[in-house]
Design a protein around this motif. Sequence first.
Motif, PDB file in Angstrom:
ATOM      1  N   GLN A 191       0.812  -1.216   0.000  1.00 14.27           N
ATOM      2  CA  GLN A 191       0.000   0.000   0.000  1.00 14.27           C
ATOM      3  C   GLN A 191       0.848   1.270   0.000  1.00 14.27           C
ATOM      4  O   GLN A 191       0.424   2.304  -0.505  1.00 14.27           O
ATOM      5  N   THR A 192       2.053   1.193   0.581  1.00 15.47           N
ATOM      6  CA  THR A 192       2.904   2.382   0.597  1.00 15.47           C
ATOM      7  C   THR A 192       3.335   2.791  -0.808  1.00 15.47           C
ATOM      8  O   THR A 192       3.755   3.934  -1.017  1.00 15.47           O
ATOM      9  N   ILE A 203      -1.310   5.471   8.806  1.00 17.51           N
ATOM     10  CA  ILE A 203      -0.606   5.779  10.053  1.00 17.51           C
ATOM     11  C   ILE A 203      -1.281   5.073  11.225  1.00 17.51           C
ATOM     12  O   ILE A 203      -0.624   4.450  12.069  1.00 17.51           O
ATOM     13  N   ASP A 204      -2.604   5.151  11.283  1.00 17.97           N
ATOM     14  CA  ASP A 204      -3.355   4.508  12.366  1.00 17.97           C
ATOM     15  C   ASP A 204      -3.181   2.991  12.340  1.00 17.97           C
ATOM     16  O   ASP A 204      -3.065   2.351  13.392  1.00 17.97           O
ATOM     17  N   ILE A 205      -3.184   2.414  11.147  1.00 18.58           N
ATOM     18  CA  ILE A 205      -3.048   0.964  11.015  1.00 18.58           C
ATOM     19  C   ILE A 205      -1.678   0.507  11.523  1.00 18.58           C
ATOM     20  O   ILE A 205      -1.572  -0.469  12.274  1.00 18.58           O
ATOM     21  N   PHE A 206      -0.626   1.222  11.133  1.00 21.83           N
ATOM     22  CA  PHE A 206       0.706   0.829  11.575  1.00 21.83           C
ATOM     23  C   PHE A 206       0.823   0.921  13.095  1.00 21.83           C
ATOM     24  O   PHE A 206       1.389   0.030  13.740  1.00 21.83           O
ATOM     25  N   ASN A 207       0.298   1.977  13.663  1.00 19.58           N
ATOM     26  CA  ASN A 207       0.368   2.150  15.117  1.00 19.58           C
ATOM     27  C   ASN A 207      -0.372   1.049  15.856  1.00 19.58           C
ATOM     28  O   ASN A 207      -0.045   0.742  17.013  1.00 19.58           O
ATOM     29  N   SER A 217      12.556  -6.759  11.097  1.00 19.48           N
ATOM     30  CA  SER A 217      13.381  -5.951  10.205  1.00 19.48           C
ATOM     31  C   SER A 217      12.528  -5.180   9.208  1.00 19.48           C
ATOM     32  O   SER A 217      12.773  -4.008   8.926  1.00 19.48           O
ATOM     33  N   LYS A 218      11.499  -5.844   8.673  1.00 18.70           N
ATOM     34  CA  LYS A 218      10.611  -5.153   7.743  1.00 18.70           C
ATOM     35  C   LYS A 218       9.798  -4.082   8.459  1.00 18.70           C
ATOM     36  O   LYS A 218       9.582  -2.986   7.943  1.00 18.70           O
ATOM     37  N   GLY A 219       9.365  -4.398   9.688  1.00 15.46           N
ATOM     38  CA  GLY A 219       8.591  -3.431  10.455  1.00 15.46           C
ATOM     39  C   GLY A 219       9.376  -2.179  10.761  1.00 15.46           C
ATOM     40  O   GLY A 219       8.854  -1.060  10.683  1.00 15.46           O
ATOM     41  N   ASN A 223       8.397   1.406   9.459  1.00 17.13           N
ATOM     42  CA  ASN A 223       8.163   2.464  10.435  1.00 17.13           C
ATOM     43  C   ASN A 223       8.767   3.778   9.946  1.00 17.13           C
ATOM     44  O   ASN A 223       8.167   4.845  10.095  1.00 17.13           O
ATOM     45  N   ALA A 224       9.947   3.684   9.335  1.00 16.65           N
ATOM     46  CA  ALA A 224      10.570   4.883   8.768  1.00 16.65           C
ATOM     47  C   ALA A 224       9.713   5.447   7.642  1.00 16.65           C
ATOM     48  O   ALA A 224       9.535   6.668   7.526  1.00 16.65           O
TER      49      ALA A 224
END
Length: 386
Positions: A191-192, A203-207, A217-219, A223-224
């Motif tokens: 999706q990015t 942003i909400d989904i990642f949080n 490592s992927k996370g 996150n960056a």
Amino acid sequence: MKRTFVLIAAISMFFGCETKTIKDAYVVEGTAKEVYNGIRIYLNNVDQRGRLTPIDTAMVMNESFTFEGALKYPKVVYLTMNSVPGRYPVMLENGEMQMTIDKTNLQNTIVTGSESHDNYMAFAEKYRENQKELMAQGKEYNKALYGKDSLVIKTELEKLEKLTESAKEFPYEFMENHPNDFVSLEIYEMQTQLRERDDQRMIDIFNAFDESLKTSSKGIRLNAAMMKMKLDYEANKKLQIGMKAPEFSGPNPEGKTISLSEVIKKGKVTVVDFWAAWCGPCRKENPNVVRIYNEYHDKGLEIIGVSLDGQSRQKDPKQAWLDAIEEDKLTWHQVSNLKYFSDPIAKTYNIQAIPATYILDSEGNIVAKNLRGPALDMKIRELLEL
């Protein structure tokens, strides 16, 4: 409506322990019927350029093979085999898995023993189904447009809008419903890559993701990306849907200054179209925009093109701009400062790539962004209430 995506997936993080158990390592028992002894099969990493690097190799003996190793986190790898074209994505995790290979087509590979791989396959199948339905309905909608039967057009448009919304929501809903599943992290990465996405929702989904996902490592890498997305979102609040489109003005081909506000006053819907003579995708999309303009201009559609011509390699940027307008039959308002991406209008709208579009209502409010093809047609018809 076509859209092509490379789908990859992963599973929730394993819990380690001090003594070695099956959860500390992966064992993949494979079957390769009618494959000669000595043929090698590989599990590969893939880099951002699509290049494969083997991380594990197995040799077929008596139509069987075995992969063994250990992972810190679940990992997406690609299966390849000597003398067989193509590759097949497999989500590798610590534990026992089984694999059956079809030597005539790696896409027929069957992987069992991994709930996460099953989730990946379910997501991928539904995603493909959504895209297939969208393409089929897009063809029906286009047939209706050429038939010029307003009732049929409305019916097919409603079907297309419903399918479009469903397909758009599916990845978001999957991630929201699976915050502990590494499949969600892989979908997030997919999706990015989209230009048209809901940044606040991302942003909400990642949080909301489980810490096991965030600390992988992927996370950490995503996150960056999420933090950059957050900064961009904050910087572009004035350009979000629902906001008033920033005013601008610029010289047209004859040197007369044209402002956005005066164009908005002339119609019910206004499209701000950022493009350039040197932009291949822009020129490819222009016939569709011409068709839409010709179809809806008399019903209230206005377009103002903002050209980002002026790059150093253009010998005569203005002439290139004028020639493109004539060749592509762009009969709507056009402005340009011929300053490439340093154009003050482009800076106001934070344009990083073209083509880029903003669709405005009769009050000059942003109602949609970066729509092309049938999606642009659909939104124009909706706003004009046709």
